[in-house]
Design an enzyme around this catalytic site. Structure first.
Site, PDB file in Angstrom:
ATOM      1  N   ASP A  50       0.853  -1.189   0.000  1.00  0.00           N
ATOM      2  CA  ASP A  50       0.000   0.000   0.000  1.00  0.00           C
ATOM      3  C   ASP A  50       0.887   1.236   0.000  1.00  0.00           C
ATOM      4  O   ASP A  50       1.603   1.491   0.963  1.00  0.00           O
ATOM      5  CB  ASP A  50      -0.901  -0.037   1.237  1.00  0.00           C
ATOM      6  CG  ASP A  50      -1.948   1.073   1.238  1.00  0.00           C
ATOM      7  OD1 ASP A  50      -1.569   2.215   0.921  1.00  0.00           O
ATOM      8  OD2 ASP A  50      -3.106   0.797   1.561  1.00  0.00           O
TER       9      ASP A  50
ATOM     10  N   TYR B 229       4.007   9.829  -1.101  1.00  0.00           N
ATOM     11  CA  TYR B 229       5.176   9.257  -0.435  1.00  0.00           C
ATOM     12  C   TYR B 229       6.449   9.443  -1.257  1.00  0.00           C
ATOM     13  O   TYR B 229       7.554   9.286  -0.735  1.00  0.00           O
ATOM     14  CB  TYR B 229       4.965   7.770  -0.149  1.00  0.00           C
ATOM     15  CG  TYR B 229       3.732   7.450   0.662  1.00  0.00           C
ATOM     16  CD1 TYR B 229       3.102   8.406   1.456  1.00  0.00           C
ATOM     17  CD2 TYR B 229       3.187   6.173   0.640  1.00  0.00           C
ATOM     18  CE1 TYR B 229       1.973   8.107   2.189  1.00  0.00           C
ATOM     19  CE2 TYR B 229       2.054   5.862   1.381  1.00  0.00           C
ATOM     20  CZ  TYR B 229       1.448   6.837   2.145  1.00  0.00           C
ATOM     21  OH  TYR B 229       0.323   6.531   2.865  1.00  0.00           O
TER      22      TYR B 229
ATOM     23  N   LYS C 186      -2.696   5.842  -4.025  1.00  0.00           N
ATOM     24  CA  LYS C 186      -3.659   6.833  -3.549  1.00  0.00           C
ATOM     25  C   LYS C 186      -3.606   8.112  -4.374  1.00  0.00           C
ATOM     26  O   LYS C 186      -2.528   8.572  -4.752  1.00  0.00           O
ATOM     27  CB  LYS C 186      -3.397   7.165  -2.074  1.00  0.00           C
ATOM     28  CG  LYS C 186      -3.406   5.962  -1.146  1.00  0.00           C
ATOM     29  CD  LYS C 186      -3.196   6.382   0.293  1.00  0.00           C
ATOM     30  CE  LYS C 186      -3.047   5.175   1.199  1.00  0.00           C
ATOM     31  NZ  LYS C 186      -1.704   4.564   1.096  1.00  0.00           N
TER      32      LYS C 186
ATOM     33  N   HIS D  81      -7.037   9.790  -1.230  1.00  0.00           N
ATOM     34  CA  HIS D  81      -6.223   9.842  -0.019  1.00  0.00           C
ATOM     35  C   HIS D  81      -6.912  10.614   1.108  1.00  0.00           C
ATOM     36  O   HIS D  81      -6.871  10.204   2.272  1.00  0.00           O
ATOM     37  CB  HIS D  81      -4.866  10.469  -0.342  1.00  0.00           C
ATOM     38  CG  HIS D  81      -3.769  10.019   0.565  1.00  0.00           C
ATOM     39  ND1 HIS D  81      -2.467   9.891   0.153  1.00  0.00           N
ATOM     40  CD2 HIS D  81      -3.765   9.652   1.861  1.00  0.00           C
ATOM     41  CE1 HIS D  81      -1.717   9.469   1.158  1.00  0.00           C
ATOM     42  NE2 HIS D  81      -2.491   9.323   2.207  1.00  0.00           N
TER      43      HIS D  81
ATOM     44  N   GLN E 275      -9.853   3.732   4.415  1.00  0.00           N
ATOM     45  CA  GLN E 275      -8.642   3.626   5.224  1.00  0.00           C
ATOM     46  C   GLN E 275      -8.567   4.823   6.172  1.00  0.00           C
ATOM     47  O   GLN E 275      -8.550   5.968   5.728  1.00  0.00           O
ATOM     48  CB  GLN E 275      -7.408   3.584   4.319  1.00  0.00           C
ATOM     49  CG  GLN E 275      -6.113   3.341   5.071  1.00  0.00           C
ATOM     50  CD  GLN E 275      -4.910   3.269   4.149  1.00  0.00           C
ATOM     51  OE1 GLN E 275      -3.937   3.989   4.333  1.00  0.00           O
ATOM     52  NE2 GLN E 275      -4.975   2.419   3.143  1.00  0.00           N
TER      53      GLN E 275
ATOM     54  N   ALA F 280      -1.962   1.783  13.297  1.00  0.00           N
ATOM     55  CA  ALA F 280      -2.513   0.740  14.161  1.00  0.00           C
ATOM     56  C   ALA F 280      -1.691   0.520  15.424  1.00  0.00           C
ATOM     57  O   ALA F 280      -2.186  -0.050  16.394  1.00  0.00           O
ATOM     58  CB  ALA F 280      -2.619  -0.575  13.385  1.00  0.00           C
TER      59      ALA F 280
ATOM     60  N   GLY G  22      -0.161   3.201  16.932  1.00  0.00           N
ATOM     61  CA  GLY G  22       0.076   4.559  17.404  1.00  0.00           C
ATOM     62  C   GLY G  22       0.704   5.346  16.276  1.00  0.00           C
ATOM     63  O   GLY G  22       0.168   5.401  15.187  1.00  0.00           O
TER      64      GLY G  22
ATOM     65  N   LYS H  47       3.426   0.356  10.682  1.00  0.00           N
ATOM     66  CA  LYS H  47       4.664   0.847  10.095  1.00  0.00           C
ATOM     67  C   LYS H  47       5.891   0.206  10.729  1.00  0.00           C
ATOM     68  O   LYS H  47       5.981   0.101  11.954  1.00  0.00           O
ATOM     69  CB  LYS H  47       4.756   2.364  10.252  1.00  0.00           C
ATOM     70  CG  LYS H  47       5.965   2.954   9.529  1.00  0.00           C
ATOM     71  CD  LYS H  47       5.938   4.460   9.539  1.00  0.00           C
ATOM     72  CE  LYS H  47       7.085   5.014   8.726  1.00  0.00           C
ATOM     73  NZ  LYS H  47       7.110   6.462   8.704  1.00  0.00           N
TER      74      LYS H  47
ATOM     75  N   PHE I 219      10.377  -0.269   9.642  1.00  0.00           N
ATOM     76  CA  PHE I 219      11.522  -0.338   8.743  1.00  0.00           C
ATOM     77  C   PHE I 219      12.456  -1.462   9.175  1.00  0.00           C
ATOM     78  O   PHE I 219      13.450  -1.739   8.532  1.00  0.00           O
ATOM     79  CB  PHE I 219      12.310   0.977   8.763  1.00  0.00           C
ATOM     80  CG  PHE I 219      11.497   2.179   8.410  1.00  0.00           C
ATOM     81  CD1 PHE I 219      11.251   2.504   7.080  1.00  0.00           C
ATOM     82  CD2 PHE I 219      10.975   3.003   9.393  1.00  0.00           C
ATOM     83  CE1 PHE I 219      10.493   3.616   6.756  1.00  0.00           C
ATOM     84  CE2 PHE I 219      10.225   4.116   9.078  1.00  0.00           C
ATOM     85  CZ  PHE I 219       9.984   4.423   7.750  1.00  0.00           C
ATOM     86  N   ASN I 220      12.145  -2.074  10.319  1.00  0.00           N
ATOM     87  CA  ASN I 220      13.018  -3.052  10.950  1.00  0.00           C
ATOM     88  C   ASN I 220      12.694  -4.450  10.436  1.00  0.00           C
ATOM     89  O   ASN I 220      11.566  -4.928  10.581  1.00  0.00           O
ATOM     90  CB  ASN I 220      12.826  -2.973  12.475  1.00  0.00           C
ATOM     91  CG  ASN I 220      13.758  -3.871  13.225  1.00  0.00           C
ATOM     92  OD1 ASN I 220      13.656  -5.089  13.137  1.00  0.00           O
ATOM     93  ND2 ASN I 220      14.668  -3.266  13.983  1.00  0.00           N
TER      94      ASN I 220
ATOM     95  N   LYS J  28      13.539  -7.350  11.516  1.00  0.00           N
ATOM     96  CA  LYS J  28      13.157  -8.274  12.589  1.00  0.00           C
ATOM     97  C   LYS J  28      11.672  -8.119  12.912  1.00  0.00           C
ATOM     98  O   LYS J  28      10.951  -9.109  13.086  1.00  0.00           O
ATOM     99  CB  LYS J  28      14.005  -8.008  13.828  1.00  0.00           C
ATOM    100  CG  LYS J  28      13.702  -8.911  15.024  1.00  0.00           C
ATOM    101  CD  LYS J  28      14.709  -8.656  16.130  1.00  0.00           C
ATOM    102  CE  LYS J  28      14.417  -9.537  17.348  1.00  0.00           C
ATOM    103  NZ  LYS J  28      13.242  -9.072  18.098  1.00  0.00           N
TER     104      LYS J  28
ATOM    105  N   GLU K  13       8.401 -10.522  12.548  1.00  0.00           N
ATOM    106  CA  GLU K  13       7.631 -10.719  13.775  1.00  0.00           C
ATOM    107  C   GLU K  13       6.143 -10.492  13.551  1.00  0.00           C
ATOM    108  O   GLU K  13       5.295 -11.201  14.112  1.00  0.00           O
ATOM    109  CB  GLU K  13       8.142  -9.767  14.853  1.00  0.00           C
ATOM    110  CG  GLU K  13       7.413  -9.848  16.174  1.00  0.00           C
ATOM    111  CD  GLU K  13       7.910  -8.806  17.157  1.00  0.00           C
ATOM    112  OE1 GLU K  13       7.314  -7.705  17.194  1.00  0.00           O
ATOM    113  OE2 GLU K  13       8.893  -9.067  17.864  1.00  0.00           O
TER     114      GLU K  13
END
Length: 317
Positions: free
Chosen positions: A44, A49, A78, A111, A184, A212, A214, A264, A266-267, A269, A273
């Site tokens: 998405d 962006y 969007k 948007h 959205q 979702a 925060g 959101k 960028f990690n 791991k 998860e």
């Protein structure tokens, strides 16, 4: 990047990833590629962006190396505020497709229900720093989206940041050909959007939750005085009980109430998860407890400003 879980037409939940304003272009490509590699399929993004070219490169590279086929990917883009005039809608979508180097998007959404002065500037402002509103009938914008769908440029069309009154305007439009498939909006345990969710469900519109978990507490977009969602004692207690993280509990909460959820990250791991959200289930008591922490706190307040209150999409849900 945002991680997401999108409900498809076959009622399965498809893992996904979403771009965000300010994401480094190289990072956008790398994270999107990784997300596809570990199983995410819904992507998405948006014109605003400014990284659709890199996201498109990531998608095409994963198609080229045999990881996925184009039909495996569900890509959302969007329509930005500066292109809501009827005659600007298709050129805006075609620009995104050119940047992506794709023949179509799977979903194209408005948007914001807010039109601003057309032009190359993403946030045109007046001398007082307020966005310069444009006079646009969103029903005409919607008609242009319907034509984009008929032309095969997008498979489905929807909206974002609409309250129930703005949704009703589209749904009650004379000659409506396609209703919005989704709306959205910001949605999390501190802003659970119960009334809007019920309204959307009653019209078979999927509610998609951004922020979702925060927010990243970007000062230009949010009130810095709001509490940190993932430090909430109720979420933390439920997470400890299930031996999960508060983030996974917040994501699982949305899935169990029938909300498509975006988070959101960028990690790498955390990206892996987040797929573990399917590995446990919250009890009815857990769900009730999380319902009880709703505070109607909106993290994203669109702080760049709106020159007229009647153009504010957040006045009523």
């Amino acid at each position: 990047m945002f991680l997401g879980l999108l409900r498809s037409a076959t009622n399965h939940w498809l893992p996904g990833v979403e771009g965000f304003l300010g994401t480094a272009k190289r990072e956008a490509q790398e994270v999107t590629q990784f997300a596809i590699e570990v199983g995410f399929r819904h992507i998405d993004c948006a014109h605003v962006y400014q990284n659709e070219e890199q996201v498109g490169q990531a998608i095409r590279s994963k198609i080229a190396d045999g990881t996925v086929k184009r039909e495996d990917i569900f890509y959302t883009s969007k329509l930005w505020l500066t292109s809501l005039r009827q005659e600007l809608v298709r050129p805006a979508l075609e620009k995104s497709l050119k940047n992506l180097q794709l023949d179509y998007v799977d979903l194209y959404i408005i948007h914001f229900p807010l039109a601003v002065k057309p032009g190359e500037e993403l946030f045109p402002k007046d001398e007082n720093g307020k966005l310069i509103a444009d006079s646009v009938d969103l029903c005409h914008t919607w008609e242009a989206l319907e034509k984009c769908k008929d032309a095969g440029l997008t498979k489905s069309i929807g909206v974002s940041n609409f309250n129930h009154k703005q949704l009703e305007k589209i749904l009650n439009k004379p000659g409506l050909k396609y209703k919005p498939v989704c709306n959205q909006v910001e949605c999390h345990p501190y802003l659970n959007q119960r009334k809007l969710l019920d309204f959307c469900k009653s019209h078979d519109i999927v509610l998609v939750a951004y922020a979702a978990l925060g927010s990243q507490r970007l000062k230009e977009w949010m009130n810095q005085n709001h509490p940190v969602l993932l430090e909430d004692p109720v979420l933390c207690a439920i997470a400890n009980k299930h031996k999960q993280t508060p983030a996974l509990v917040a994501l699982r909460y949305q899935i169990q109430r029938g909300v498509v959820v975006l988070a959101k990250s960028f990690n790498k791991k955390r990206i892996k998860e987040n797929i573990q959200v399917f590995d446990f289930e919250l009890t009815p008591e857990d769900m009730k407890a999380i319902d009880g922490i709703n505070r109607n706190i909106r993290y994203y307040e669109f702080l760049p400003g709106i020159s007229s209150p009647r153009h504010n999409p957040f006045l009523s849900n």
